[in-house]
Design an enzyme around this catalytic site. Structure first.
Site, PDB file in Angstrom:
ATOM      1  N   HIS A  71      44.860  31.233  38.990  1.00 41.85           N
ATOM      2  CA  HIS A  71      44.853  32.543  39.688  1.00 41.85           C
ATOM      3  C   HIS A  71      45.062  32.341  41.184  1.00 41.85           C
ATOM      4  CE1 HIS A  71      43.644  36.883  39.878  1.00 41.85           C
ATOM      5  NE2 HIS A  71      43.618  36.528  41.164  1.00 41.85           N
ATOM      6  N   HIS A 129      47.545  33.840  44.876  1.00 41.87           N
ATOM      7  CA  HIS A 129      48.470  34.821  45.489  1.00 41.87           C
ATOM      8  C   HIS A 129      49.334  34.077  46.496  1.00 41.87           C
ATOM      9  CE1 HIS A 129      46.479  38.478  43.896  1.00 41.87           C
ATOM     10  NE2 HIS A 129      45.476  37.623  43.796  1.00 41.87           N
ATOM     11  N   GLN A 180      49.760  45.587  43.156  1.00 37.16           N
ATOM     12  CA  GLN A 180      48.620  45.488  44.087  1.00 37.16           C
ATOM     13  C   GLN A 180      48.027  46.847  44.477  1.00 37.16           C
ATOM     14  OE1 GLN A 180      47.073  42.621  46.539  1.00 37.16           O
ATOM     15  NE2 GLN A 180      45.785  44.369  45.990  1.00 37.16           N
ATOM     16  N   HIS A 221      43.915  41.536  37.084  1.00 31.39           N
ATOM     17  CA  HIS A 221      42.727  41.667  37.916  1.00 31.39           C
ATOM     18  C   HIS A 221      41.874  42.736  37.251  1.00 31.39           C
ATOM     19  CE1 HIS A 221      45.191  39.586  40.838  1.00 31.39           C
ATOM     20  NE2 HIS A 221      44.220  39.567  41.720  1.00 31.39           N
ATOM     21  N   GLU A 239      37.191  43.901  39.819  1.00 33.92           N
ATOM     22  CA  GLU A 239      36.824  43.081  40.979  1.00 33.92           C
ATOM     23  C   GLU A 239      36.011  43.947  41.939  1.00 33.92           C
ATOM     24  OE1 GLU A 239      40.071  41.360  43.169  1.00 33.92           O
ATOM     25  OE2 GLU A 239      38.750  40.075  44.358  1.00 33.92           O
ATOM     26  N   ASP A 246      42.533  31.723  44.030  1.00 37.91           N
ATOM     27  CA  ASP A 246      42.800  33.116  44.415  1.00 37.91           C
ATOM     28  C   ASP A 246      43.531  33.212  45.754  1.00 37.91           C
ATOM     29  OD1 ASP A 246      42.892  35.860  44.159  1.00 37.91           O
ATOM     30  OD2 ASP A 246      40.763  36.194  44.563  1.00 37.91           O
TER      31      ASP A 246
HETATM   32 FE   FE2 Z   1      43.505  37.825  42.884  1.00 38.80          FE
END
Ligand code: FE2
Length: 424
Positions: free
Chosen positions: A57, A59, A152, A210, A213, A309
């Site tokens: 995971h 970005h 996103q 996701h 979160e 992440d």
């Molecule tokens: Fe993430």
């Protein structure tokens, strides 16, 4: 003749004095004390030879952008999303590619050879998608980069969000992502989970979403994700990432939820460094840790892995691509301090992460790719404790990176002349 023979290695399962024979990029033999002619022979001197680290995971479109145009003052997920939104209109493709390639250099040097990166598909221009597809092509000889189409700004909250995501898949992005807790209501979030899973089922894709979160114990999209996984026969193909709300859930609900997740074959990725940083920001004291219920999920039979992440981006200013740092934080936050628990934390950034990512030919056994990292440690627990130096990193039999050992020279009367921070 072999291409490469590594001798006197310790393996993650505890076997010592092991030789690993390599031919044409694959492991041909793993056995104690093998002697054979080889183009290159390397004595591991008893150090730990592990399969490479895997990050399930990440970005990569936002990495190394820390401070642009400003830093995240509140430290929350929501300000990070807002900050990324300010940065997005200024993104240039060359900059996106260069930041990602630099991060891949760091990753390789840390023995991290497989990364699953989410890529923002919110804007119709799909610039991050174009950039990361190019990065994927460029790093393919040495790093396995999987891409997740990530809406996103919310798949349903964003105008055209679902169409943009579909176009990213058309362009070659591998996996369907999502962010239901950022859609406008619980019901809209649930609808986005359903819709995105249907897109994955239609197209034969994996899902990595996701999910929840937040610190809101009533954020229960993981339940919908598990249900849709079963309804659409996607068992084994779906991952729920973060799932931090589970930390704050009522224990009764968790006792029902965990078996449901196990039954659905959904794997879970926790992100210890970022979860401990972003969650609990609305608390005074006590402050919640925010990470999902890692040992309980493992005990329920769920595959659980750890991701990095973020590294130096709007959400997290630290990091260097070191998955042992991730495992170290995971061990502390989840209080996984038993020997078995500590070993499970090492697995969470190696074998379990590889399982989440469906990596083929992963491991140190005949037939697997000759990809491994030699750590300056004698076992997996010591590797986590020391965030051990990556002495050597090989991919398919080819040496990619080397680091000098971490040794301190001492000038202390009557004491040893050096230390490697290991018990004698
Ligand atoms: Fe993430």
């Amino acid at each position: 003749m072999l291409d490469l023979l590594i001798t006197n290695a310790t393996l993650p399962d505890g076997r010592t004095g092991m030789s690993v024979a390599v031919q044409a990029g694959r492991i041909t033999e793993v056995t104690p004390g093998l002697t054979a002619a080889a183009g290159d022979t390397f004595d591991a001197a008893g150090y730990l030879l592990s399969p490479p680290f895997c990050d399930p995971h990440f970005h990569m479109d936002s990495t190394l952008s820390y401070g642009r145009p400003r830093v995240n003052e509140s430290g929350t997920l929501l300000e990070g999303i807002q900050l990324w939104g300010e940065l997005k209109p200024t993104l240039k493709i060359d900059d996106l590619i260069e930041r990602a390639l630099t991060y891949c250099d760091w990753a390789v040097a840390k023995g991290l050879l497989a990364i699953r990166s989410h890529v923002d598909t919110s804007d119709p221009g799909l610039l991050p998608v174009e950039a990361l597809l190019e990065v994927k092509r460029r790093v393919a000889p040495y790093l396995d980069l999987q891409l997740v189409a990530f809406p996103q700004d919310g798949a349903l909250r964003t105008k055209g969000g679902v169409d943009n995501l579909k176009r990213a898949l058309d362009l070659g992005v591998d996996i369907v992502g999502g962010i239901p807790h950022f859609d406008r209501t619980m019901s809209e979030g649930a609808a986005s989970v359903k819709l995105l899973c249907e897109i994955a089922a239609e197209r034969g894709k994996f899902v990595d979403m996701h999910c929840d979160e937040s610190d809101d114990p009533l954020s229960r999209h993981i339940e919908t994700l598990a249900f849709e996984t079963q309804r659409l026969s996607l068992q084994g193909r779906v991952t729920g990432s973060h799932c931090t709300s589970m930390h704050s859930m009522d224990n009764y609900h968790a006792s029902k939820l965990l078996p449901l997740i196990a039954e659905s074959g959904v794997s879970i990725v926790a992100n210890p460094l970022v979860n401990i940083t972003l969650q609990g920001r609305h608390d005074t004291y006590p402050k919640r840790r925010g990470m999902t219920r890692v040992p309980e999920l493992m005990a329920a039979g769920v595959t659980v892995a750890f991701g990095h992440d973020c590294v130096m981006d709007p959400w997290y200013g630290m990091g260097s691509g070191d998955m042992l740092e991730v495992a170290h934080m995971g061990l502390h936050v989840a209080q996984m301090t038993s020997r078995q628990g500590m070993r499970a934390c090492f697995d969470a950034v190696t074998t379990s992460a590889a399982k989440v990512m469906h990596l083929q030919r992963y491991g140190i056994e005949p037939g697997c790719d000759a990809s491994f990292v030699l750590l300056q440690a004698r076992d997996v627990v010591e590797a986590i404790r020391l965030r051990a130096t990556r002495l050597k990193v090989w991919n398919k039999g080819k040496l990619l990176a080397e680091s000098g050992p971490a040794i301190a020279r001492l000038q202390l009367a009557g004491r040893p002349s050096q230390t490697e921070w290991r018990r004698v």
